[in-house]
Structure formats: structure tokens, C-alpha cells
Write an enzyme that holds these catalytic residues in place. Structure first.
Site, PDB file in Angstrom:
ATOM      1  N   GLU A   1      13.780   0.620 -28.774  1.00 41.92           N
ATOM      2  CA  GLU A   1      14.231   1.775 -28.416  1.00 41.92           C
ATOM      3  C   GLU A   1      13.086   2.945 -28.438  1.00 41.92           C
ATOM      4  OE1 GLU A   1      17.479   3.037 -30.987  1.00 41.92           O
ATOM      5  OE2 GLU A   1      18.621   1.183 -30.674  1.00 41.92           O
TER       6      GLU A   1
ATOM      7  N   GLU B   1      23.378  -6.880 -27.925  1.00 42.92           N
ATOM      8  CA  GLU B   1      24.037  -5.870 -28.930  1.00 42.92           C
ATOM      9  C   GLU B   1      25.468  -5.737 -28.412  1.00 42.92           C
ATOM     10  OE1 GLU B   1      21.867  -3.024 -30.827  1.00 42.92           O
ATOM     11  OE2 GLU B   1      20.048  -4.283 -31.058  1.00 42.92           O
TER      12      GLU B   1
END
Ligand code: G3I
Length: 330
Positions: free
Chosen positions: A134, A245
């Protein structure tokens, strides 16, 4: 009861796809039903927390590998691959690191030592590392696309390249991934991730894949055709893609409960199909697999049922849709 040949693991194996889940230590250690479903249905696992910076180096120069070593041993004993997660992120950074002022040279030394120590410790044992997690901001801020984090502020934008180079120095055999959310289809963040990794590849930075976290909702999920196009353009850079995920929020959507479940089922069906059809999509993981272990209700402060199994570990419509998709052409 799933017979041998109709569970996710055996069907995915025939399709040469790694299928898995994020796994937390507590249920892995304490819940026999969790262990039974996990071993039956999945062949690749990612620890949801215990390989993160604050878990592995809670005090400076003091590494705690016990839980993660146990995790890797359990996976190996059950012929499961392990994804390392993650080396550099703006969350789960230990207190000793966030509550000091560091010079760029000091922070570079700290991050290099952490990556060399951790990746070296698991050299030859893992199927992948999420090296940087991220790093791309959700939207442009003053023309800057990198997320404003301790690493960007303390080292500069080159921390991404440095992290990948250090990980590769410590283990030249493990595939190294950039992992993010919100850039799985096509759009501004997807383009920013693509531009970043294209530049890294052009500079011969050892990056081998992109993780699509795929935390989506039945409200405005990324279009399958956009995900396919994104996977294709990343493949043209020589990169693998893994769905790392996935979960599908159902609470946000409109419609009757039956309509919401049908919409969630379709999202799981569509995205698994896209991965199966993409030659460079090499793994498909959800983030946990049973609803009561999802991070989503706590994080968003409202109930949700985002995963393929319910709280009693009964397979849901999403699970059955995934089985059907895996059976086609197999
Ligand atoms: O286990 C410790 C416990 O010993 C300690 O007493 C307690 C005190 O804070 O913390 C416990 O650890 C918690 C850990 O989950 C295990 O339950 C951490 O506080 C908590 O921050 C951690 O949350 C994880 C979060 O990442 C932050 O690391 C979630 O489980 C995990 O699902 C979530 O996963 C992230 C991915 O890494 C990246 N993508 C988004 C995803 C969801 O946020």
C-alpha cells in the site's frame, strides 16, 4: 461433506492454481474445525499479522520468530505454500520505530537490517513476499501519488526500490510482490500502480508480481473485464498477479438478503474466473475464510458476511460458485 475431489484445494490443483487464505494464529492454534477446513480446502496461506514488522521486531535488534516459524512449520507439514506478509507498510510498525526521530541514513539502516534479517531467516521457505504494501495513495495529493508514510517522509520515494533490492539480496529465489487495494480494475490508482511498477521494471528492480488485495463490495465491484485488462498489461511487463486478500462486503449493498447473497456469489464467481483465464494469475486467496474471523466488521464498525464460509464453517453460495468455476474445463 466434501469428497476428495470436490473441494477447492483438489480442484484448484488440477487447474494449477494456488488457492488459499489469510490465516490468524489464534484459530490455527486453538480451533480444530478451523484447522480441518483450512487443510482440506487450501494449499497456500498468508499469516495475517505475525510476519509484520511490529510482530517480528517488537524491540529494536530483538527479533521474535517463534510464532512465524510455527506457522511455516504447520503449513509445510500440510503441504501448503506460505506467502510472507509484509516487510514495509505504514501499519503495524513497532512503537520503538514510530516514536523516535531518525535521519534518512538511520531509517535506511533500520529498514535494510529488518529486511535482510527477516527474508534471510525464511530464505528458501516461502512462495512469495509482499515486500511493499500500500505505497500508492488513494488519490493524487499535490501531484504526489506515493502514500504519505513514515517511509516516504523518512527515506524518500526510493524506499520502494531499496526494499525490493534488499529482499532480493537476502533471498534471490523468492518471488517479490507489491501488494495493494483499490487498483485491481482500471482507473487512477490502478494506473499509478502500473506506472510505478513499470518504472521499477525498467530500472531492473527485482519485482516479480503484483498482489491485488481485492477487498471489494457488492456495491460497485471492479468490472471483470477491467481486472482482466489490468492483469494483461501487468503480464506484458513480465509480472505475475495474485489475488491476495479477497473478501466481498455484503452489508453496503441494496436489495433483499437473497439478492445480496446472489450478488456476492457472482463477484466471487467472476473474479475467480478472471484469475483462471489470466495466464499470469498464479494464486487466489481470501483474507480469512469464515465470516467470524473477518477484519471487516471490526474495521467498519458494522456486521458483515464477506467470506465463503459462515460462522459455523458451513460453505456458502460463494464457496459453491467457486467450486463450480474450478470444475469447468478441468
Ligand atoms: O496478537 C496481538 C496481541 O498479542 C496484542 O496483545 C494485541 C494488542 O494490540 O495485538 C494483537 O495483534 C493484533 C493482530 O491483528 C492480531 O490479532 C494487532 O493489534 C492488530 O493491529 C492486527 O490487525 C491486523 C491488521 O492487518 C494490522 O496488522 C488484522 O488482523 C489483519 O487482518 C489486517 O490485514 C490487512 C493486511 O495486512 C493488508 N491489507 C489490509 C488488511 C486488512 O486491514
Amino acid at each position: 461433506m466434501n469428497t476428495n475431489n470436490s473441494n477447492l484445494r483438489s480442484l484448484a490443483q488440477k487447474r494449477k492454481l494456488a488457492i488459499g487464505t489469510g490465516v490468524s494464529m489464534e484459530p490455527l492454534r486453538d480451533d480444530p474445525s478451523y484447522q480441518q477446513v483450512l487443510m482440506r480446502e487450501y494449499n497456500i496461506v498468508t499469516p495475517t499479522y505475525i510476519m509484520k514488522f511490529e510482530a517480528l521486531q517488537p524491540q529494536r535488534h530483538h527479533y521474535n520468530f517463534e510464532a512465524a516459524d510455527n506457522f511455516v512449520a504447520i503449513a509445510k507439514a500440510n503441504q501448503m505454500q506460505v506467502r510472507g506478509h509484509n516487510l514495509v507498510w505504514h501499519h503495524s510498525v513497532p512503537w520503538w520505530l514510530t516514536h523516535e526521530q531518525w535521519t534518512p541514513e538511520e531509517l535506511i539502516h533500520i529498514l535494510r537490517q529488518h529486511i535482510h534479517t527477516v527474508v534471510g531467516h525464511y530464505r528458501g521457505q516461502l512462495a512469495a513476499w509482499d515486500v511493499v504494501n500500500e505505497a500508492v495513495a488513494d488519490q493524487d495529493s499535490a501531484g504526489q501519488r506515493k502514500r504519505d508514510t513514515i517511509w516516504l517522509r523518512g527515506i524518500g520515494p526510493e524506499y520502494v526500490e531499496l526494499a525490493f533490492r534488499w529482499a532480493h539480496e537476502a533471498d534471490p529465489t523468492v518471488p517479490l510482490f507489491y501488494n495493494d487495494y483499490g487498483g485491481e480494475g482500471l482507473g487512477a490508482k490502478s494506473d499509478a500502480i502500473y506506472a510505478m511498477v513499470k518504472e521499477l521494471r525498467q530500472r531492473d528492480v527485482p519485482i516479480h508480481g503484483i498482489g491485488f488485495q481485492m477487498h471489494v463490495s457488492i456495491q460497485n465491484p471492479p468490472k471483470p473485464e477491467d481486472i482482466a485488462a489490468n492483469m494483461k498489461r501487468l503480464g506484458e511487463l513480465g509480472l505475475q498477479v495474485q489475488v491476495t486478500e479477497m473478501d466481498v462486503k455484503i452489508h453496503d449493498g441494496s436489495g433483499t438478503p437473497e439478492e445480496r447473497v446472489a450478488a456476492q456469489t457472482q463477484v466471487y464467481r467472476d473474479i475467480l474466473q478472471v484469475c483462471l483465464e489470466a495466464p499470469n494469475c498464479t494464486a487466489f486467496l481470501t483474507w480469512e475464510f469464515a465470516d467470524h474471523h473477518s477484519w471487516i466488521p471490526d474495521f467498519f464498525g458494522k456486521p458483515d458476511s464477506p467470506l465463503p464460509f459462515d460462522e459455523s464453517y458451513h460453505p456458502k453460495a460463494a464457496y459453491h460458485a467457486m467450486v463450480e468455476v474450478l470444475k469447468i474445463d478441468s
